[in-house]
Enzyme design. Sequence first.
Site, PDB file in Angstrom:
ATOM      1  N   GLY A   3       0.829  -1.209   0.000  1.00 46.70           N
ATOM      2  CA  GLY A   3       0.000   0.000   0.000  1.00 46.70           C
ATOM      3  C   GLY A   3       0.861   1.257   0.000  1.00 46.70           C
ATOM      4  O   GLY A   3       0.484   2.270   0.584  1.00 46.70           O
ATOM      5  N   GLY A   4       2.006   1.176  -0.674  1.00 49.56           N
ATOM      6  CA  GLY A   4       2.942   2.311  -0.680  1.00 49.56           C
ATOM      7  C   GLY A   4       2.625   3.370  -1.717  1.00 49.56           C
ATOM      8  O   GLY A   4       3.383   4.324  -1.903  1.00 49.56           O
ATOM      9  N   SER A   5       1.495   3.227  -2.393  1.00 43.41           N
ATOM     10  CA  SER A   5       1.205   4.160  -3.495  1.00 43.41           C
ATOM     11  C   SER A   5       0.651   5.496  -3.023  1.00 43.41           C
ATOM     12  O   SER A   5       0.694   6.478  -3.748  1.00 43.41           O
ATOM     13  CB  SER A   5       0.206   3.516  -4.473  1.00 43.41           C
ATOM     14  OG  SER A   5      -1.039   3.267  -3.834  1.00 43.41           O
ATOM     15  N   ARG A   6       0.084   5.522  -1.815  1.00 46.65           N
ATOM     16  CA  ARG A   6      -0.474   6.798  -1.345  1.00 46.65           C
ATOM     17  C   ARG A   6      -0.618   6.757   0.184  1.00 46.65           C
ATOM     18  O   ARG A   6      -0.316   5.749   0.824  1.00 46.65           O
ATOM     19  CB  ARG A   6      -1.835   7.065  -1.991  1.00 46.65           C
ATOM     20  CG  ARG A   6      -2.886   6.039  -1.652  1.00 46.65           C
ATOM     21  CD  ARG A   6      -4.268   6.562  -2.001  1.00 46.65           C
ATOM     22  NE  ARG A   6      -5.254   5.774  -1.313  1.00 46.65           N
ATOM     23  CZ  ARG A   6      -6.087   4.912  -1.894  1.00 46.65           C
ATOM     24  NH1 ARG A   6      -6.046   4.754  -3.201  1.00 46.65           N
ATOM     25  NH2 ARG A   6      -6.950   4.227  -1.175  1.00 46.65           N
ATOM     26  N   ASP A  53      -2.430  -7.504  -5.218  1.00 48.91           N
ATOM     27  CA  ASP A  53      -3.446  -7.562  -4.164  1.00 48.91           C
ATOM     28  C   ASP A  53      -2.839  -8.389  -3.033  1.00 48.91           C
ATOM     29  O   ASP A  53      -2.523  -9.569  -3.230  1.00 48.91           O
ATOM     30  CB  ASP A  53      -4.715  -8.229  -4.714  1.00 48.91           C
ATOM     31  CG  ASP A  53      -5.824  -8.275  -3.678  1.00 48.91           C
ATOM     32  OD1 ASP A  53      -5.516  -8.248  -2.467  1.00 48.91           O
ATOM     33  OD2 ASP A  53      -6.996  -8.364  -4.082  1.00 48.91           O
ATOM     34  N   SER A 132      -4.007  -0.318  14.281  1.00 42.46           N
ATOM     35  CA  SER A 132      -4.828   0.879  14.501  1.00 42.46           C
ATOM     36  C   SER A 132      -5.264   0.858  15.958  1.00 42.46           C
ATOM     37  O   SER A 132      -5.408  -0.232  16.543  1.00 42.46           O
ATOM     38  CB  SER A 132      -6.070   0.849  13.606  1.00 42.46           C
ATOM     39  OG  SER A 132      -7.008   1.829  14.034  1.00 42.46           O
ATOM     40  N   TYR A 148     -13.154  -3.999  10.589  1.00 42.56           N
ATOM     41  CA  TYR A 148     -11.872  -3.281  10.642  1.00 42.56           C
ATOM     42  C   TYR A 148     -11.207  -3.494  11.999  1.00 42.56           C
ATOM     43  O   TYR A 148     -10.030  -3.863  12.086  1.00 42.56           O
ATOM     44  CB  TYR A 148     -12.128  -1.797  10.383  1.00 42.56           C
ATOM     45  CG  TYR A 148     -10.887  -0.945  10.335  1.00 42.56           C
ATOM     46  CD1 TYR A 148     -10.070  -0.939   9.210  1.00 42.56           C
ATOM     47  CD2 TYR A 148     -10.520  -0.147  11.416  1.00 42.56           C
ATOM     48  CE1 TYR A 148      -8.931  -0.160   9.155  1.00 42.56           C
ATOM     49  CE2 TYR A 148      -9.388   0.638  11.373  1.00 42.56           C
ATOM     50  CZ  TYR A 148      -8.597   0.637  10.244  1.00 42.56           C
ATOM     51  OH  TYR A 148      -7.461   1.423  10.205  1.00 42.56           O
ATOM     52  N   ILE A 181      -5.543   9.877  11.529  1.00 40.76           N
ATOM     53  CA  ILE A 181      -4.539  10.488  10.654  1.00 40.76           C
ATOM     54  C   ILE A 181      -5.243  10.930   9.371  1.00 40.76           C
ATOM     55  O   ILE A 181      -6.007  10.156   8.785  1.00 40.76           O
ATOM     56  CB  ILE A 181      -3.418   9.476  10.287  1.00 40.76           C
ATOM     57  CG1 ILE A 181      -2.920   8.698  11.519  1.00 40.76           C
ATOM     58  CG2 ILE A 181      -2.280  10.174   9.570  1.00 40.76           C
ATOM     59  CD1 ILE A 181      -2.196   9.466  12.562  1.00 40.76           C
TER      60      ILE A 181
HETATM   61  P1  NAP Z   1      -5.276   4.817   2.047  1.00 39.67           P
HETATM   62  O1  NAP Z   1      -4.915   6.251   1.826  1.00 39.67           O
HETATM   63  O2  NAP Z   1      -6.612   4.340   1.647  1.00 39.67           O
HETATM   64  O3  NAP Z   1      -4.152   3.905   1.384  1.00 39.67           O
HETATM   65  C1  NAP Z   1      -4.261   2.491   1.434  1.00 39.67           C
HETATM   66  C2  NAP Z   1      -3.167   1.890   0.573  1.00 39.67           C
HETATM   67  O4  NAP Z   1      -3.338   0.469   0.599  1.00 39.67           O
HETATM   68  C3  NAP Z   1      -3.264   2.311  -0.873  1.00 39.67           C
HETATM   69  O5  NAP Z   1      -1.977   2.324  -1.443  1.00 39.67           O
HETATM   70  C4  NAP Z   1      -4.083   1.187  -1.489  1.00 39.67           C
HETATM   71  O6  NAP Z   1      -3.888   1.128  -2.895  1.00 39.67           O
HETATM   72  C5  NAP Z   1      -3.479  -0.002  -0.740  1.00 39.67           C
HETATM   73  N1  NAP Z   1      -4.328  -1.196  -0.723  1.00 39.67           N
HETATM   74  C6  NAP Z   1      -5.608  -1.329  -0.287  1.00 39.67           C
HETATM   75  N2  NAP Z   1      -6.036  -2.578  -0.443  1.00 39.67           N
HETATM   76  C7  NAP Z   1      -5.009  -3.277  -0.990  1.00 39.67           C
HETATM   77  C8  NAP Z   1      -4.815  -4.628  -1.388  1.00 39.67           C
HETATM   78  N3  NAP Z   1      -5.793  -5.551  -1.255  1.00 39.67           N
HETATM   79  N4  NAP Z   1      -3.625  -4.987  -1.923  1.00 39.67           N
HETATM   80  C9  NAP Z   1      -2.638  -4.083  -2.058  1.00 39.67           C
HETATM   81  N5  NAP Z   1      -2.742  -2.789  -1.696  1.00 39.67           N
HETATM   82  C10 NAP Z   1      -3.914  -2.402  -1.166  1.00 39.67           C
HETATM   83  O7  NAP Z   1      -5.156   4.455   3.597  1.00 39.67           O
HETATM   84  P2  NAP Z   1      -4.210   5.041   4.748  1.00 39.67           P
HETATM   85  O8  NAP Z   1      -5.025   5.960   5.596  1.00 39.67           O
HETATM   86  O9  NAP Z   1      -2.906   5.497   4.184  1.00 39.67           O
HETATM   87  O10 NAP Z   1      -4.005   3.707   5.613  1.00 39.67           O
HETATM   88  C11 NAP Z   1      -2.822   2.939   5.551  1.00 39.67           C
HETATM   89  C12 NAP Z   1      -2.843   1.952   6.713  1.00 39.67           C
HETATM   90  O11 NAP Z   1      -2.930   2.659   7.949  1.00 39.67           O
HETATM   91  C13 NAP Z   1      -4.050   1.006   6.689  1.00 39.67           C
HETATM   92  O12 NAP Z   1      -3.651  -0.277   7.129  1.00 39.67           O
HETATM   93  C14 NAP Z   1      -4.991   1.624   7.704  1.00 39.67           C
HETATM   94  O13 NAP Z   1      -5.861   0.697   8.272  1.00 39.67           O
HETATM   95  C15 NAP Z   1      -3.997   2.157   8.714  1.00 39.67           C
HETATM   96  N6  NAP Z   1      -4.553   3.227   9.567  1.00 39.67           N
HETATM   97  C16 NAP Z   1      -4.925   4.414   9.040  1.00 39.67           C
HETATM   98  C17 NAP Z   1      -5.430   5.405   9.880  1.00 39.67           C
HETATM   99  C18 NAP Z   1      -5.838   6.746   9.374  1.00 39.67           C
HETATM  100  O14 NAP Z   1      -6.388   7.520  10.165  1.00 39.67           O
HETATM  101  N7  NAP Z   1      -5.619   7.077   8.124  1.00 39.67           N
HETATM  102  C19 NAP Z   1      -5.575   5.135  11.239  1.00 39.67           C
HETATM  103  C20 NAP Z   1      -5.193   3.901  11.747  1.00 39.67           C
HETATM  104  C21 NAP Z   1      -4.660   2.948  10.893  1.00 39.67           C
HETATM  105  P3  NAP Z   1      -5.016   0.439  -3.868  1.00 39.67           P
HETATM  106  O15 NAP Z   1      -6.345   0.906  -3.350  1.00 39.67           O
HETATM  107  O16 NAP Z   1      -4.672   0.930  -5.229  1.00 39.67           O
HETATM  108  O17 NAP Z   1      -4.806  -1.016  -3.705  1.00 39.67           O
END
Ligand code: NAP
Length: 240
Positions: A3-6, A53, A132, A148, A181
Amino acid sequence: VTGGSRGLGEEMAEGLAEAGASLMICARREQWLTPTLESFRARGFRIEGMVCDVSAPDQVQTVVDKTIAAYGKVDILINNAGISWAAEPEAMPLDKWQKVVDTNLTGAFLFSQAAGREMLKRESGCIINIASIAGMTGSVSTSHWAAYSASKAGIIGFTKSVALELGSRNIRCNAVAPGFIATEMTGALSEEVLKQWQDAIPLKRAGTPQDVANLVLFLASDLSSYISGQVIQVDGGLLT
Ligand code: NAP
């Protein structure tokens, strides 16, 4: 970095690249992956990327194989890819439940297994799982996140187990538990929910991806060489 794309994953990848790491990132969609790869390469970072995936075992193995082909080893794995699906537990469709668990938990298992085998060959490695605080408390201030929360609680147990089982082979495993975040994932929340979060956080602000990436960088480095099996919160003091 999965998930390093964004979002958080991109920030973690950037921090690691700035510290000198050669990177492999993966995500399902090229529309996010390709621009990230291009911008990192334009900055001179050594980076490869693959569509993958994390819940598909063959695709995961291919990413690890390509990483070995490119760099010869895997020192650090960041299991960051994650999704959510909001529905009341009684209305949660089974396929959505499974998709969340398959991505957040099984994906981390599959990548840890495939990359871990490479780490074991060299008896050296570091795995960081992105959990999380929702995995520590159930849904925090927002509702309907049972899948989740369950998947993130699973990640915490998985982290501790891997740390115990692979520690004697010099593989460390830790989890990072972000609070609220600001990223693409949280962008879908209403103004009202956003305000509720902000009011509840002792530091009175949402976290930034950089806040999380800073901890990941520390855990990936030798500065944390005696830290394993821990779950460290990055939540502005929310869960105290
Ligand atoms: P995000 O902006 O939605 O990014 C998620 C990343 O995961 C994207 O690169 C997405 O790319 C990739 N991804 C999703 N499903 C995938 C799959 N099946 N295979 C490969 N790649 C996949 O989310 P984020 O907020 O940066 O969250 C990143 C992590 O932090 C997650 O595990 C999330 O649960 C955790 N987290 C986030 C928060 C917050 O507040 N943002 C809080 C607690 C924990 P594609 O969709 O193109 O696959």
